[in-house]
Write a protein that holds these residues in place. Structure first.
Motif, PDB file in Angstrom:
ATOM      1  N   GLU A 168       0.853  -1.198   0.000  1.00  0.00           N
ATOM      2  CA  GLU A 168       0.000   0.000   0.000  1.00  0.00           C
ATOM      3  C   GLU A 168       0.885   1.242   0.000  1.00  0.00           C
ATOM      4  O   GLU A 168       1.834   1.333   0.783  1.00  0.00           O
ATOM      5  N   ARG A 169       0.575   2.196  -0.889  1.00  0.00           N
ATOM      6  CA  ARG A 169       1.367   3.419  -0.933  1.00  0.00           C
ATOM      7  C   ARG A 169       0.489   4.657  -1.102  1.00  0.00           C
ATOM      8  O   ARG A 169       0.935   5.702  -1.574  1.00  0.00           O
ATOM      9  N   GLY A 170      -0.764   4.526  -0.711  1.00  0.00           N
ATOM     10  CA  GLY A 170      -1.658   5.676  -0.760  1.00  0.00           C
ATOM     11  C   GLY A 170      -2.458   5.727  -2.044  1.00  0.00           C
ATOM     12  O   GLY A 170      -2.154   5.060  -3.034  1.00  0.00           O
ATOM     13  N   VAL A 171      -3.489   6.545  -2.004  1.00  0.00           N
ATOM     14  CA  VAL A 171      -4.366   6.715  -3.158  1.00  0.00           C
ATOM     15  C   VAL A 171      -4.447   8.199  -3.492  1.00  0.00           C
ATOM     16  O   VAL A 171      -4.396   9.063  -2.607  1.00  0.00           O
ATOM     17  N   SER A 172      -4.525   8.515  -4.773  1.00  0.00           N
ATOM     18  CA  SER A 172      -4.582   9.916  -5.204  1.00  0.00           C
ATOM     19  C   SER A 172      -5.799  10.600  -4.600  1.00  0.00           C
ATOM     20  O   SER A 172      -6.913  10.060  -4.599  1.00  0.00           O
ATOM     21  N   PHE A 173      -5.571  11.807  -4.099  1.00  0.00           N
ATOM     22  CA  PHE A 173      -6.635  12.555  -3.431  1.00  0.00           C
ATOM     23  C   PHE A 173      -6.517  14.005  -3.890  1.00  0.00           C
ATOM     24  O   PHE A 173      -5.775  14.799  -3.311  1.00  0.00           O
ATOM     25  N   PHE A 185      -5.347  -1.840   4.793  1.00  0.00           N
ATOM     26  CA  PHE A 185      -4.443  -2.895   5.264  1.00  0.00           C
ATOM     27  C   PHE A 185      -5.182  -4.211   5.511  1.00  0.00           C
ATOM     28  O   PHE A 185      -4.777  -5.247   4.960  1.00  0.00           O
ATOM     29  N   PRO A 186      -6.254  -4.236   6.307  1.00  0.00           N
ATOM     30  CA  PRO A 186      -6.979  -5.511   6.452  1.00  0.00           C
ATOM     31  C   PRO A 186      -7.649  -5.954   5.154  1.00  0.00           C
ATOM     32  O   PRO A 186      -7.761  -7.161   4.896  1.00  0.00           O
ATOM     33  N   TYR A 193      -2.186 -12.616   1.128  1.00  0.00           N
ATOM     34  CA  TYR A 193      -0.751 -12.384   0.982  1.00  0.00           C
ATOM     35  C   TYR A 193      -0.273 -11.352   1.996  1.00  0.00           C
ATOM     36  O   TYR A 193      -1.045 -10.483   2.422  1.00  0.00           O
ATOM     37  N   PRO A 194       1.013 -11.408   2.366  1.00  0.00           N
ATOM     38  CA  PRO A 194       1.541 -10.403   3.293  1.00  0.00           C
ATOM     39  C   PRO A 194       1.416  -8.995   2.721  1.00  0.00           C
ATOM     40  O   PRO A 194       1.558  -8.782   1.506  1.00  0.00           O
ATOM     41  N   VAL A 195       1.166  -8.045   3.615  1.00  0.00           N
ATOM     42  CA  VAL A 195       0.962  -6.654   3.222  1.00  0.00           C
ATOM     43  C   VAL A 195       2.097  -5.789   3.763  1.00  0.00           C
ATOM     44  O   VAL A 195       2.467  -5.884   4.934  1.00  0.00           O
ATOM     45  N   VAL A 196       2.630  -4.958   2.894  1.00  0.00           N
ATOM     46  CA  VAL A 196       3.704  -4.026   3.233  1.00  0.00           C
ATOM     47  C   VAL A 196       3.158  -2.606   3.133  1.00  0.00           C
ATOM     48  O   VAL A 196       2.344  -2.318   2.247  1.00  0.00           O
ATOM     49  N   PHE A 197       3.601  -1.736   4.015  1.00  0.00           N
ATOM     50  CA  PHE A 197       3.210  -0.326   3.965  1.00  0.00           C
ATOM     51  C   PHE A 197       4.402   0.496   3.509  1.00  0.00           C
ATOM     52  O   PHE A 197       5.411   0.569   4.199  1.00  0.00           O
ATOM     53  N   ASP A 198       4.286   1.095   2.341  1.00  0.00           N
ATOM     54  CA  ASP A 198       5.308   1.996   1.804  1.00  0.00           C
ATOM     55  C   ASP A 198       5.067   3.382   2.392  1.00  0.00           C
ATOM     56  O   ASP A 198       4.330   4.195   1.828  1.00  0.00           O
ATOM     57  N   VAL A 199       5.688   3.630   3.518  1.00  0.00           N
ATOM     58  CA  VAL A 199       5.495   4.902   4.224  1.00  0.00           C
ATOM     59  C   VAL A 199       6.038   6.062   3.394  1.00  0.00           C
ATOM     60  O   VAL A 199       5.400   7.122   3.272  1.00  0.00           O
ATOM     61  N   THR A 200       7.205   5.866   2.818  1.00  0.00           N
ATOM     62  CA  THR A 200       7.858   6.935   2.059  1.00  0.00           C
ATOM     63  C   THR A 200       6.957   7.497   0.973  1.00  0.00           C
ATOM     64  O   THR A 200       6.720   8.706   0.906  1.00  0.00           O
ATOM     65  N   VAL A 228       1.748  -0.180  11.452  1.00  0.00           N
ATOM     66  CA  VAL A 228       2.055  -1.334  12.311  1.00  0.00           C
ATOM     67  C   VAL A 228       0.869  -1.634  13.220  1.00  0.00           C
ATOM     68  O   VAL A 228       0.496  -2.802  13.423  1.00  0.00           O
ATOM     69  N   ALA A 229       0.250  -0.594  13.764  1.00  0.00           N
ATOM     70  CA  ALA A 229      -0.910  -0.796  14.622  1.00  0.00           C
ATOM     71  C   ALA A 229      -2.062  -1.450  13.871  1.00  0.00           C
ATOM     72  O   ALA A 229      -2.875  -2.170  14.461  1.00  0.00           O
ATOM     73  N   ALA A 230      -2.118  -1.212  12.551  1.00  0.00           N
ATOM     74  CA  ALA A 230      -3.182  -1.807  11.729  1.00  0.00           C
ATOM     75  C   ALA A 230      -2.841  -3.216  11.277  1.00  0.00           C
ATOM     76  O   ALA A 230      -3.654  -3.862  10.606  1.00  0.00           O
ATOM     77  N   GLY A 231      -1.643  -3.712  11.627  1.00  0.00           N
ATOM     78  CA  GLY A 231      -1.334  -5.107  11.391  1.00  0.00           C
ATOM     79  C   GLY A 231      -0.593  -5.439  10.119  1.00  0.00           C
ATOM     80  O   GLY A 231      -0.682  -6.575   9.637  1.00  0.00           O
ATOM     81  N   VAL A 232       0.177  -4.485   9.549  1.00  0.00           N
ATOM     82  CA  VAL A 232       0.929  -4.816   8.339  1.00  0.00           C
ATOM     83  C   VAL A 232       2.053  -5.803   8.664  1.00  0.00           C
ATOM     84  O   VAL A 232       2.484  -5.937   9.809  1.00  0.00           O
ATOM     85  N   ASP A 233       2.530  -6.478   7.635  1.00  0.00           N
ATOM     86  CA  ASP A 233       3.591  -7.473   7.792  1.00  0.00           C
ATOM     87  C   ASP A 233       4.973  -6.896   7.536  1.00  0.00           C
ATOM     88  O   ASP A 233       5.975  -7.503   7.917  1.00  0.00           O
TER      89      ASP A 233
END
Length: 276
Positions: A168-173, A185-186, A193-200, A228-233
């Motif tokens: 996940e890396r965000g959605v255009s807004f 995330f959920p 499949y495992p989920v990664v959060f692209d913070v950058t 992390v609180a939302a449970g990403v891998d």
């Protein structure tokens, strides 16, 4: 928390039953010594903190805002440098591919082939990457809903590869802005499949500068903690020893000296979330 099938990338495993993993490194390869030195520093941090770590860097940034922006050393030289980082640090390597002709060469070096968000629906690229047998990290397009990614991972799985990470890396807004919906995330984990959060890249302001993308690096800490609180891998962050001088994504890279304390906080939070 939904269970997902673990997926390995070299010595690092993402998913249920495994600790939070990290994908860290510079946005683009700025040179051999820079990549190797940064890789060594990150490997040392990983050893001190005990975190599973994949080193990431791009040999070519094919979607820069301006034609004059630095793109990287190119395929051949970039892969040579990544191979040296791998040999020196022992870390698994992730790099992106943009066209089918890059896939086989990149697979000879990289443990993870990454599909950029803008290319997440490019069928030929997904199929070619899948057929290498390498782990595929596919970023959710900024234009896609989380559950739309079932079609993307379906193309990879139907091509004989179930070693998939979904990022996940965000959605255009509106213009020059991205937002992250924590429900993503959920929803993505429901795909199995495992989920990664692209913070950058979730903190990019695409095209928001004068011929470059701006960014909001000051929010890296709270955003990563929210993921992390939302449970990403896994957590994906671009790192630079002096972000102001970075040749790509300078506005939303994490400064190297801030990496270790943040990793320690995220690991502590993950233990609460994952094992509560």
């Amino acid at each position: 928390m939904q269970r997902v099938t673990p997926v390995s990338a070299g010595s690092v495993t993402f998913g249920t039953g495994h600790p939070l993993a990290f994908i860290l490194g510079p946005c683009v390869i700025e040179g051999e010594s820079h990549a190797v030195d940064l890789g060594v520093s990150l490997a040392e941090i990983a050893q001190r903190t005990g975190v599973p770590l994949v080193f990431k860097a791009s040999f070519d940034k094919a979607n820069r805002t301006s034609l004059t922006s630095f793109r990287g050393p190119g395929l051949t030289e970039g892969l040579r440098i990544l191979a040296k980082v791998k040999a020196r640090t022992g870390l698994p390597i992730l790099t992106d591919v943009h066209v089918v002709s890059q896939v086989d060469a990149a697979a000879e070096v990289a443990d993870v082939l990454q599909i950029p968000a803008f290319l997440s629906r490019q069928t030929d690229l997904l199929v070619a990457a899948a057929r290498t047998g390498k782990t595929i990290n596919v970023k959710k397009g900024q234009f896609l809903a989380p559950r739309d990614m079932r079609h993307v991972v379906g193309k990879i799985a139907a091509s004989g590869n179930d070693r998939v990470l979904v990022t996940e890396r965000g959605v255009s807004f509106g213009y020059n802005n991205l937002v992250v919906d924590p429900r993503a995330f959920p929803m993505l984990r429901e795909l199995g499949y495992p989920v990664v959060f692209d913070v950058t890249h979730s903190l990019q302001l695409p095209g928001g500068g004068d011929g470059v993308s701006a960014g909001l690096a000051e929010y890296i800490e709270p955003m990563s903690q929210a993921g992390v609180a939302a449970g990403v891998d896994g957590i994906f962050m671009e790192v630079h020893e002096d972000p102001a001088r970075a040749l790509s994504d300078a506005a939303n890279a994490l400064r190297l000296d801030l990496v270790e304390p943040l990793l320690r906080r995220l690991v502590a939070l993950d233990k609460i979330v994952r094992y509560a």
